[in-house]
Design an enzyme around this catalytic site. Sequence first.
Site, PDB file in Angstrom:
ATOM      1  CD  GLN A  25     -14.693 -18.553  43.974  1.00  0.00           C
ATOM      2  OE1 GLN A  25     -14.957 -17.384  43.732  1.00  0.00           O
ATOM      3  NE2 GLN A  25     -13.689 -18.886  44.754  1.00  0.00           N
ATOM      4  CG  ASN A  26     -11.034 -23.441  40.508  1.00  0.00           C
ATOM      5  OD1 ASN A  26     -11.106 -22.225  40.578  1.00  0.00           O
ATOM      6  ND2 ASN A  26     -10.139 -24.144  41.181  1.00  0.00           N
ATOM      7  CB  ILE A  27     -14.807 -23.209  34.873  1.00  0.00           C
ATOM      8  CG1 ILE A  27     -13.665 -22.245  34.506  1.00  0.00           C
ATOM      9  CG2 ILE A  27     -15.943 -22.450  35.560  1.00  0.00           C
ATOM     10  CD1 ILE A  27     -14.076 -21.132  33.550  1.00  0.00           C
ATOM     11  CG  ASP A  28      -9.756 -26.293  37.001  1.00  0.00           C
ATOM     12  OD1 ASP A  28     -10.428 -27.152  37.606  1.00  0.00           O
ATOM     13  OD2 ASP A  28      -8.989 -25.502  37.579  1.00  0.00           O
TER      14      ASP A  28
ATOM     15  CG  ASN B 133      -5.361 -17.416  49.284  1.00  0.00           C
ATOM     16  OD1 ASN B 133      -5.484 -18.222  48.361  1.00  0.00           O
ATOM     17  ND2 ASN B 133      -5.537 -16.116  49.107  1.00  0.00           N
ATOM     18  NE  ARG B 134       1.504 -17.520  45.472  1.00  0.00           N
ATOM     19  CZ  ARG B 134       1.161 -17.648  44.212  1.00  0.00           C
ATOM     20  NH1 ARG B 134       0.334 -16.783  43.662  1.00  0.00           N
ATOM     21  NH2 ARG B 134       1.650 -18.617  43.471  1.00  0.00           N
TER      22      ARG B 134
ATOM     23  CB  CYS C 299     -34.523 -18.146  20.768  1.00  0.00           C
ATOM     24  SG  CYS C 299     -32.982 -18.278  21.674  1.00  0.00           S
TER      25      CYS C 299
ATOM     26  CB  CYS D  83     -34.734 -20.001  24.637  1.00  0.00           C
ATOM     27  SG  CYS D  83     -33.808 -21.257  23.724  1.00  0.00           S
TER      28      CYS D  83
ATOM     29  CG  HIS E 267     -18.276 -19.250  39.806  1.00  0.00           C
ATOM     30  ND1 HIS E 267     -17.191 -18.491  40.136  1.00  0.00           N
ATOM     31  CD2 HIS E 267     -19.269 -18.861  40.650  1.00  0.00           C
ATOM     32  CE1 HIS E 267     -17.503 -17.666  41.145  1.00  0.00           C
ATOM     33  NE2 HIS E 267     -18.762 -17.889  41.473  1.00  0.00           N
TER      34      HIS E 267
ATOM     35  CB  CYS F 100     -29.847 -21.215  23.991  1.00  0.00           C
ATOM     36  SG  CYS F 100     -30.373 -19.584  23.435  1.00  0.00           S
TER      37      CYS F 100
ATOM     38  N   PRO G 235      -3.438 -20.341  35.107  1.00  0.00           N
ATOM     39  CG  PRO G 235      -3.429 -18.759  33.389  1.00  0.00           C
ATOM     40  CD  PRO G 235      -3.352 -20.228  33.653  1.00  0.00           C
ATOM     41  CG  ASP G 236      -4.472 -16.309  40.205  1.00  0.00           C
ATOM     42  OD1 ASP G 236      -3.984 -15.590  39.320  1.00  0.00           O
ATOM     43  OD2 ASP G 236      -4.145 -16.223  41.402  1.00  0.00           O
ATOM     44  CG  PHE G 237      -9.985 -14.422  37.155  1.00  0.00           C
ATOM     45  CD1 PHE G 237      -9.605 -15.113  36.031  1.00  0.00           C
ATOM     46  CD2 PHE G 237     -11.347 -14.262  37.405  1.00  0.00           C
ATOM     47  CE1 PHE G 237     -10.538 -15.647  35.170  1.00  0.00           C
ATOM     48  CE2 PHE G 237     -12.292 -14.790  36.552  1.00  0.00           C
ATOM     49  CZ  PHE G 237     -11.884 -15.482  35.439  1.00  0.00           C
ATOM     50  NE  ARG G 238     -10.643 -10.351  41.373  1.00  0.00           N
ATOM     51  CZ  ARG G 238     -11.548 -11.261  41.051  1.00  0.00           C
ATOM     52  NH1 ARG G 238     -11.287 -12.538  41.205  1.00  0.00           N
ATOM     53  NH2 ARG G 238     -12.721 -10.900  40.558  1.00  0.00           N
TER      54      ARG G 238
ATOM     55  N   GLY H 170      -7.089 -20.956  48.151  1.00  0.00           N
ATOM     56  CA  GLY H 170      -6.788 -20.437  46.817  1.00  0.00           C
ATOM     57  C   GLY H 170      -7.877 -19.591  46.195  1.00  0.00           C
TER      58      GLY H 170
HETATM   59  P1  CNA Z   1      -8.701 -15.026  41.982  1.00  0.00           P
HETATM   60  O1  CNA Z   1      -9.530 -13.825  42.236  1.00  0.00           O
HETATM   61  O2  CNA Z   1      -7.742 -14.983  40.850  1.00  0.00           O
HETATM   62  O3  CNA Z   1      -7.887 -15.308  43.344  1.00  0.00           O
HETATM   63  C1  CNA Z   1      -6.958 -16.348  43.462  1.00  0.00           C
HETATM   64  C2  CNA Z   1      -6.410 -16.348  44.880  1.00  0.00           C
HETATM   65  O4  CNA Z   1      -5.568 -17.473  45.036  1.00  0.00           O
HETATM   66  C3  CNA Z   1      -5.576 -15.102  45.215  1.00  0.00           C
HETATM   67  O5  CNA Z   1      -5.849 -14.686  46.534  1.00  0.00           O
HETATM   68  C4  CNA Z   1      -4.123 -15.617  45.090  1.00  0.00           C
HETATM   69  O6  CNA Z   1      -3.224 -14.941  45.949  1.00  0.00           O
HETATM   70  C5  CNA Z   1      -4.294 -17.055  45.525  1.00  0.00           C
HETATM   71  N1  CNA Z   1      -3.309 -17.945  44.934  1.00  0.00           N
HETATM   72  C6  CNA Z   1      -3.000 -18.106  43.623  1.00  0.00           C
HETATM   73  N2  CNA Z   1      -2.075 -19.077  43.459  1.00  0.00           N
HETATM   74  C7  CNA Z   1      -1.788 -19.526  44.711  1.00  0.00           C
HETATM   75  C8  CNA Z   1      -0.909 -20.520  45.210  1.00  0.00           C
HETATM   76  N3  CNA Z   1      -0.129 -21.250  44.411  1.00  0.00           N
HETATM   77  N4  CNA Z   1      -0.848 -20.717  46.540  1.00  0.00           N
HETATM   78  C9  CNA Z   1      -1.620 -19.983  47.396  1.00  0.00           C
HETATM   79  N5  CNA Z   1      -2.486 -19.034  46.983  1.00  0.00           N
HETATM   80  C10 CNA Z   1      -2.573 -18.811  45.649  1.00  0.00           C
HETATM   81  O7  CNA Z   1      -9.586 -16.324  41.785  1.00  0.00           O
HETATM   82  P2  CNA Z   1     -10.957 -16.700  42.502  1.00  0.00           P
HETATM   83  O8  CNA Z   1     -11.151 -18.134  42.263  1.00  0.00           O
HETATM   84  O9  CNA Z   1     -11.029 -16.202  43.882  1.00  0.00           O
HETATM   85  O10 CNA Z   1     -12.010 -15.857  41.637  1.00  0.00           O
HETATM   86  C11 CNA Z   1     -13.135 -16.398  41.208  1.00  0.00           C
HETATM   87  C12 CNA Z   1     -13.202 -16.593  39.690  1.00  0.00           C
HETATM   88  C13 CNA Z   1     -11.905 -17.072  39.090  1.00  0.00           C
HETATM   89  C14 CNA Z   1     -14.161 -17.687  39.378  1.00  0.00           C
HETATM   90  O11 CNA Z   1     -15.250 -17.176  38.688  1.00  0.00           O
HETATM   91  C15 CNA Z   1     -13.421 -18.722  38.504  1.00  0.00           C
HETATM   92  O12 CNA Z   1     -14.256 -19.257  37.513  1.00  0.00           O
HETATM   93  C16 CNA Z   1     -12.309 -17.996  37.923  1.00  0.00           C
HETATM   94  N6  CNA Z   1     -11.136 -18.724  37.435  1.00  0.00           N
HETATM   95  C17 CNA Z   1     -11.094 -20.082  37.428  1.00  0.00           C
HETATM   96  C18 CNA Z   1      -9.980 -20.742  36.962  1.00  0.00           C
HETATM   97  C19 CNA Z   1      -9.963 -22.240  36.982  1.00  0.00           C
HETATM   98  O13 CNA Z   1     -11.001 -22.859  36.770  1.00  0.00           O
HETATM   99  N7  CNA Z   1      -8.812 -22.843  37.265  1.00  0.00           N
HETATM  100  C20 CNA Z   1      -8.882 -20.022  36.485  1.00  0.00           C
HETATM  101  C21 CNA Z   1      -8.955 -18.613  36.485  1.00  0.00           C
HETATM  102  C22 CNA Z   1     -10.083 -17.986  36.967  1.00  0.00           C
END
Ligand code: CNA
Length: 296
Positions: A124-127, A241-242, A179, A155, A144, A152, A51-54, A216
């Site tokens: 930005q992903n950490i996966d 992007n969506r 520490c 320190c 990220h 730590c 899952p994404d964040f937003r 994305g």
């Molecule tokens: P966000 O803020 O959640 O935005 C995601 C964006 O991608 C939104 O605009 C969505 O509409 C769009 N989106 C999601 N799914 C789809 C899809 N299938 N097709 C097209 N568009 C899509 O995430 P950001 O990465 O912008 O925010 C940054 C944060 C999220 C970073 O600090 C990450 O570490 C953090 N994050 C990472 C992961 C991961 O590593 N996979 C998962 C969740 C959050």
Amino acid sequence: MLKKIPFLLLLQARCFSTKFTLKELAGQLRDNYKNVVVMVGAGLSTPSGIPDFRSPDSGVYNNLQKYNLPRPEAMFDIHYFQKNPLPFFDLARELYPGRYKPNLAHYFIYLLQQKGKLLRLYTQNIDGLERLAGIKEDILVEAHGTFSTASCIKCKKKYDPDEVKRDIFNNSITICDHCQGIVKPDIVFFGEELPKRFDDCADSDTKKTDLLIVMGTSLEVYPFAWLADVLPFNTPRLLLNREEVGSFGISISPYTADVVIKNDIIDGVKLLAKEVGWWDELKLLTDEKTNINVPD
Ligand code: CNA
């Protein structure tokens, strides 16, 4: 890492109309561009099942009730983490590399690399899915942070990431023997600096970029998002992007060659690959790597 810095620059910018088309961009990508910079976020990995964040409903931020956080971002806030590290460690168990696999969009970026066109991938992903897809260390900027190192929080003493992972999965917390600070994987939290490599690469890459592809991401987190707005205004930029994000699609954007594919990322990448003439290659590559037949 900061959130939501307003586009002051854009408020002063002149308005230009966008004339560049996807067809033109695709032709240039196939025949000319050599230094493509790609910026990605959590939307790149939602087709892999993370899952994404937003995103409404499915995003992590909408599913945090059980943690009783003061606000969703507290999950990744270094000051909150010092008081209560358990919510992050809980989520970390979900996100640790190993459970998920790269998808077609990751392999599109890999294909750019194989064709010698990928100057840099900023994620930005950490996966860890970019590494799994085969993106080389020198091309990748994990802005990220990563689970592949740990330190730590006070320190900065380095710890064995495998031991820290073992502790997290055993529901215990590694405490620094120097520490007494908490040890965590080197994921960048709100309130922490991005790795120096981000600035170093950005400084040189912005002078060379032929094309920027943004995929994305909501472009809500700074300084990462800043990178999309510091290129010369005539640099072609493609958003996959969506929804329209950042300075893409706004009438006062100074960028003169923006193209937006507002779609699901997999469908958007398919469309782009077909326009460029790389679809058969990308499909074959993805079929082989994932052992799943990607539909045409
Ligand atoms: P966000 O803020 O959640 O935005 C995601 C964006 O991608 C939104 O605009 C969505 O509409 C769009 N989106 C999601 N799914 C789809 C899809 N299938 N097709 C097209 N568009 C899509 O995430 P950001 O990465 O912008 O925010 C940054 C944060 C999220 C970073 O600090 C990450 O570490 C953090 N994050 C990472 C992961 C991961 O590593 N996979 C998962 C969740 C959050």
